[in-house]
Design an enzyme around this catalytic site. Structure first.
Site, PDB file in Angstrom:
ATOM      1  N   LYS A   1      -6.617   3.611  28.381  1.00  0.00           N
ATOM      2  CA  LYS A   1      -5.173   3.598  28.247  1.00  0.00           C
ATOM      3  C   LYS A   1      -4.623   2.183  28.443  1.00  0.00           C
ATOM      4  O   LYS A   1      -5.105   1.412  29.277  1.00  0.00           O
ATOM      5  CB  LYS A   1      -4.530   4.538  29.264  1.00  0.00           C
ATOM      6  CG  LYS A   1      -4.829   6.009  29.018  1.00  0.00           C
ATOM      7  CD  LYS A   1      -4.254   6.475  27.702  1.00  0.00           C
ATOM      8  CE  LYS A   1      -4.530   7.933  27.428  1.00  0.00           C
ATOM      9  NZ  LYS A   1      -3.983   8.372  26.127  1.00  0.00           N
TER      10      LYS A   1
ATOM     11  N   ASP B   1      -5.426   2.782  23.691  1.00  0.00           N
ATOM     12  CA  ASP B   1      -4.404   3.773  23.326  1.00  0.00           C
ATOM     13  C   ASP B   1      -3.139   3.496  24.130  1.00  0.00           C
ATOM     14  O   ASP B   1      -3.129   3.625  25.354  1.00  0.00           O
ATOM     15  CB  ASP B   1      -4.935   5.172  23.634  1.00  0.00           C
ATOM     16  CG  ASP B   1      -3.954   6.281  23.284  1.00  0.00           C
ATOM     17  OD1 ASP B   1      -2.870   5.979  22.747  1.00  0.00           O
ATOM     18  OD2 ASP B   1      -4.276   7.454  23.538  1.00  0.00           O
TER      19      ASP B   1
ATOM     20  N   GLU C   1      -4.725   2.605  19.125  1.00  0.00           N
ATOM     21  CA  GLU C   1      -4.093   3.902  18.890  1.00  0.00           C
ATOM     22  C   GLU C   1      -2.648   3.918  19.350  1.00  0.00           C
ATOM     23  O   GLU C   1      -2.321   3.432  20.435  1.00  0.00           O
ATOM     24  CB  GLU C   1      -4.882   4.993  19.620  1.00  0.00           C
ATOM     25  CG  GLU C   1      -4.307   6.384  19.447  1.00  0.00           C
ATOM     26  CD  GLU C   1      -5.182   7.463  20.067  1.00  0.00           C
ATOM     27  OE1 GLU C   1      -4.652   8.545  20.372  1.00  0.00           O
ATOM     28  OE2 GLU C   1      -6.393   7.234  20.252  1.00  0.00           O
TER      29      GLU C   1
ATOM     30  N   GLU D   1      -1.321  11.681  16.379  1.00  0.00           N
ATOM     31  CA  GLU D   1      -1.340  12.700  17.429  1.00  0.00           C
ATOM     32  C   GLU D   1       0.007  13.403  17.540  1.00  0.00           C
ATOM     33  O   GLU D   1       0.071  14.595  17.868  1.00  0.00           O
ATOM     34  CB  GLU D   1      -1.707  12.020  18.749  1.00  0.00           C
ATOM     35  CG  GLU D   1      -1.481  12.814  20.000  1.00  0.00           C
ATOM     36  CD  GLU D   1      -1.691  11.976  21.253  1.00  0.00           C
ATOM     37  OE1 GLU D   1      -1.171  12.372  22.312  1.00  0.00           O
ATOM     38  OE2 GLU D   1      -2.381  10.936  21.188  1.00  0.00           O
TER      39      GLU D   1
ATOM     40  N   ASP E   1      -3.997  16.494  15.784  1.00  0.00           N
ATOM     41  CA  ASP E   1      -4.508  17.367  16.844  1.00  0.00           C
ATOM     42  C   ASP E   1      -4.604  18.767  16.257  1.00  0.00           C
ATOM     43  O   ASP E   1      -3.585  19.361  15.888  1.00  0.00           O
ATOM     44  CB  ASP E   1      -3.588  17.351  18.061  1.00  0.00           C
ATOM     45  CG  ASP E   1      -4.195  18.082  19.240  1.00  0.00           C
ATOM     46  OD1 ASP E   1      -4.499  19.291  19.100  1.00  0.00           O
ATOM     47  OD2 ASP E   1      -4.388  17.468  20.303  1.00  0.00           O
TER      48      ASP E   1
ATOM     49  N   HIS F   1      -7.476  14.110  17.334  1.00  0.00           N
ATOM     50  CA  HIS F   1      -7.120  14.023  18.750  1.00  0.00           C
ATOM     51  C   HIS F   1      -7.551  15.316  19.429  1.00  0.00           C
ATOM     52  O   HIS F   1      -7.421  16.401  18.855  1.00  0.00           O
ATOM     53  CB  HIS F   1      -5.609  13.840  18.878  1.00  0.00           C
ATOM     54  CG  HIS F   1      -5.093  13.915  20.277  1.00  0.00           C
ATOM     55  ND1 HIS F   1      -4.587  15.072  20.831  1.00  0.00           N
ATOM     56  CD2 HIS F   1      -5.013  12.979  21.246  1.00  0.00           C
ATOM     57  CE1 HIS F   1      -4.191  14.841  22.065  1.00  0.00           C
ATOM     58  NE2 HIS F   1      -4.444  13.575  22.353  1.00  0.00           N
TER      59      HIS F   1
ATOM     60  N   GLU G   1     -12.986  12.728  19.767  1.00  0.00           N
ATOM     61  CA  GLU G   1     -12.561  12.417  21.131  1.00  0.00           C
ATOM     62  C   GLU G   1     -13.106  13.457  22.106  1.00  0.00           C
ATOM     63  O   GLU G   1     -13.073  14.659  21.842  1.00  0.00           O
ATOM     64  CB  GLU G   1     -11.038  12.399  21.185  1.00  0.00           C
ATOM     65  CG  GLU G   1     -10.463  12.084  22.543  1.00  0.00           C
ATOM     66  CD  GLU G   1      -8.971  11.851  22.474  1.00  0.00           C
ATOM     67  OE1 GLU G   1      -8.464  11.128  23.347  1.00  0.00           O
ATOM     68  OE2 GLU G   1      -8.314  12.396  21.561  1.00  0.00           O
TER      69      GLU G   1
END
Length: 377
Positions: free
Chosen positions: A166, A194, A220, A246, A269, A296, A329
């Site tokens: 992150k 991300d 991302e 996402e 997703d 995702h 992922e």
């Protein structure tokens, strides 16, 4: 054979260690699970991505449309739900409710036909899928960099060949974190970042410029999911592949993302963008735009199994004799729901996870664990 019942459950886990990312924090994990049951007692499981109680309310709204339908007609059922919800659910949580039901019907359909979902989706191109570990969220710590480095090393020790961390706390802070993690894991392990749409355009440009030398696999959600122009601009000026989607919904949403040339990697997703039915369509659309799909995934073993089956059917772009891996992922943040509700558990071997061969999704829910994690339990 008809669908007799649709049941929904909200499961909840209070986290031992709360964590946060660029937008908000978590002190618990929640998920809405859906069970679609046929007249003969056969059943399939699905789950929705988003606020679990709201997803459950949507499932209860849509369930009457599903009961009495033939589970083999999964696209017809999907279209029936979509038409009923279209006036007020072109995107958002009600689409996640549709997704949960759709995934459960695919699982049930596979069991009734005695075939894995991947076969019903068009056939596998691979028996195992390369996975990347998602983790390295933020916690309140006097040594956050040390925590991130230790966590990254633990994923490498567990067999992962690719990691995602992150960012989104600010350019300079994020640079320190990414540089420390890259130094700790070396150059042989793939590293992605991300931001969860935390950056302005200028911040995203600055950050991308400064991490190019760190061999970043993809960047991302650098920008707001509504800033299509900004995505296209950033993508045109950095060598780092841009990933996103996402927060996008349905085929029409991804048409907008792709036609604006926003991303190198599309990330629907499955549990939010429209289920397996719509995500397969999204993947076909992405292929027409020469854009790879990397779903995702941030839920239980149901969501992960759905991702494995879908990714096993995808061909990377461009096609060639020795094709690169398609990735999925694999969330490794604290999640007892993922680790206890479903079985079997997925094992990482040399950076890959085998695609289930059993009929349907190849996972089941433990009723005792479901009762244990029932909200309020």
């Amino acid at each position: 054979m008809k669908i007799a019942r649709v049941e929904s459950y909200v499961a909840e886990q209070v986290l031992e260690t709360p964590f946060f990312f660029s937008q908000f924090g978590f002190d618990r994990r929640q998920i809405c699970l859906v069970k679609v049951i046929a007249e003969d007692g056969s059943y399939g499981w699905g789950e929705g991505y988003g606020p679990a109680g709201v997803v459950q309310a949507g499932v209860e709204f849509l369930a009457p449309l599903v009961i009495g339908e033939d589970p083999l007609g999964v696209e017809a059922i999907w279209n029936k739900m979509h038409l009923r919800a279209l006036d007020y659910a072109r995107r958002g949580v009600l689409v996640a409710s549709m997704s949960a039901i759709d995934i459960a019907i695919w699982d049930l359909r596979g069991k009734l036909l005695g075939q894995p979902v991947s076969v019903l989706l068009g056939g596998r191109r691979r028996e195992k899928v390369k996975v990347y570990a998602t983790g390295m969220y933020f916690v309140d710590s006097d040594d956050l960099i040390g925590k991130l480095v230790d966590e990254a090393r633990s994923y490498v020790a567990a067999g992962f060949k690719a990691l995602k961390m992150k960012v989104g706390l600010g350019v300079e802070t994020d640079l320190r974190h990414v540089r420390a993690v890259r130094k700790a894991i070396g150059t042989e392990v793939e590293l992605m970042v991300d931001a969860n749409h935390a950056y302005s355009r200028s911040e995203a440009r600055s950050f991308a410029d400064q991490i190019e030398e760190l061999d970043i696999g993809f960047f991302e959600e650098p920008l707001s999911p509504e800033d299509y122009e900004g995505y296209s601009e950033l993508r045109g000026r950095t060598r780092i592949p841009i990933a996103g989607g996402e927060c996008e919904y349905l085929l029409a949403g991804f048409r907008q993302l792709l036609s604006n040339q926003c991303v190198d990697i599309a990330q629907p997703d499955i549990c939010g963008a429209g289920g397996l039915t719509e995500t397969k369509r999204i993947a076909t659309l992405a292929r027409a735009f020469q854009t790879n799909v990397l779903p995702h995934s941030w839920g239980t073993g149901i969501a992960f199994a759905a991702g494995l089956h879908l990714v096993s059917t995808l061909d990377p772009l461009p096609g060639r004799l020795r094709m690169p891996d398609m990735m999925l992922e694999m969330d490794r943040s604290e999640n007892a729901l993922r680790d206890n509700l479903t079985s079997p558990q997925f094992q990482v071997e040399d950076g890959y996870v085998a695609v289930p061969k059993a009929p349907g999704l190849g996972v089941d829910v433990n009723p005792e664990q479901l009762a244990r994690f029932a909200r309020g339990g």
